[in-house]
Design a protein around this motif. Structure first.
Motif, PDB file in Angstrom:
ATOM      1  N   GLY A   2     -40.692 -18.767  65.204  1.00 49.55           N
ATOM      2  CA  GLY A   2     -39.537 -19.614  65.480  1.00 49.55           C
ATOM      3  C   GLY A   2     -38.875 -19.224  66.788  1.00 49.55           C
ATOM      4  O   GLY A   2     -39.104 -18.137  67.316  1.00 49.55           O
ATOM      5  N   ARG A  63     -42.070 -35.606  73.652  1.00 45.29           N
ATOM      6  CA  ARG A  63     -42.297 -34.190  74.002  1.00 45.29           C
ATOM      7  C   ARG A  63     -41.643 -33.849  75.332  1.00 45.29           C
ATOM      8  O   ARG A  63     -41.031 -32.791  75.484  1.00 45.29           O
ATOM      9  CB  ARG A  63     -43.794 -33.879  74.107  1.00 45.29           C
ATOM     10  N   ARG A  68     -37.781 -26.832  76.576  1.00 45.63           N
ATOM     11  CA  ARG A  68     -38.864 -25.844  76.511  1.00 45.63           C
ATOM     12  C   ARG A  68     -38.550 -24.705  77.474  1.00 45.63           C
ATOM     13  O   ARG A  68     -37.827 -24.885  78.434  1.00 45.63           O
ATOM     14  CB  ARG A  68     -40.200 -26.484  76.901  1.00 45.63           C
ATOM     15  N   LEU A  80     -42.970 -22.769  75.351  1.00 47.05           N
ATOM     16  CA  LEU A  80     -42.731 -23.058  73.943  1.00 47.05           C
ATOM     17  C   LEU A  80     -41.491 -23.929  73.787  1.00 47.05           C
ATOM     18  O   LEU A  80     -40.543 -23.828  74.570  1.00 47.05           O
ATOM     19  CB  LEU A  80     -42.539 -21.760  73.162  1.00 47.05           C
ATOM     20  N   LEU A  84     -37.308 -26.909  66.400  1.00 48.86           N
ATOM     21  CA  LEU A  84     -38.274 -27.530  65.488  1.00 48.86           C
ATOM     22  C   LEU A  84     -38.703 -28.903  65.992  1.00 48.86           C
ATOM     23  O   LEU A  84     -39.849 -29.310  65.792  1.00 48.86           O
ATOM     24  CB  LEU A  84     -37.663 -27.635  64.085  1.00 48.86           C
ATOM     25  N   THR A  87     -41.541 -28.407  68.286  1.00 50.60           N
ATOM     26  CA  THR A  87     -42.676 -27.883  67.534  1.00 50.60           C
ATOM     27  C   THR A  87     -43.390 -29.007  66.787  1.00 50.60           C
ATOM     28  O   THR A  87     -44.623 -29.087  66.787  1.00 50.60           O
ATOM     29  CB  THR A  87     -42.210 -26.799  66.550  1.00 50.60           C
ATOM     30  N   ASP A  90     -45.222 -31.152  69.328  1.00 56.11           N
ATOM     31  CA  ASP A  90     -46.435 -30.477  69.785  1.00 56.11           C
ATOM     32  C   ASP A  90     -47.560 -30.639  68.769  1.00 56.11           C
ATOM     33  O   ASP A  90     -48.713 -30.900  69.129  1.00 56.11           O
ATOM     34  CB  ASP A  90     -46.173 -28.989  70.035  1.00 56.11           C
TER      35      ASP A  90
END
Length: 97
Positions: A2, A63, A68, A80, A84, A87, A90
């Motif tokens: 996380g 996205r 990020r 990354l 969430l 995520t 992705d």
């Protein structure tokens, strides 16, 4: 892992149109990790992403709109998502590939 450290597991289910495009998303939190706020956040994120997809937004557009940052993972810098939301997007992008 996380964004704040520590492993977090989410179950992502994807509903697709007949042509293969992603049409809706469901995010579940395993019972052993379930905290009310986290579970509800996952459901809200999935609903909002699903609505955006159903109204013509692409996974890649979504996205690109999420935050990020580069982080060091075992000596390698990787980009990354902050949350969430990124995520999940992705994972959708990888599933579409």
């Amino acid at each position: 892992e996380g964004p704040q450290g520590g492993e977090q597991v989410f179950i992502l289910t994807i509903g697709r149109y007949d042509d293969g495009r992603v049409g809706e998303v469901f995010v579940e939190v395993p019972d052993e990790q379930k905290k009310f706020t986290t579970a509800m956040l996952g459901k809200d994120i999935a609903t909002l992403i699903s609505i955006a997809l159903q109204h013509g937004a692409s996974v890649e557009e979504l996205r690109a709109a999420t935050g990020r940052s580069e982080q060091n993972r075992m000596g390698k810098m990787v980009e990354l998502p902050h949350t969430l939301v990124g995520t999940v997007l992705d994972a959708l992008s990888e599933a579409a590939a």
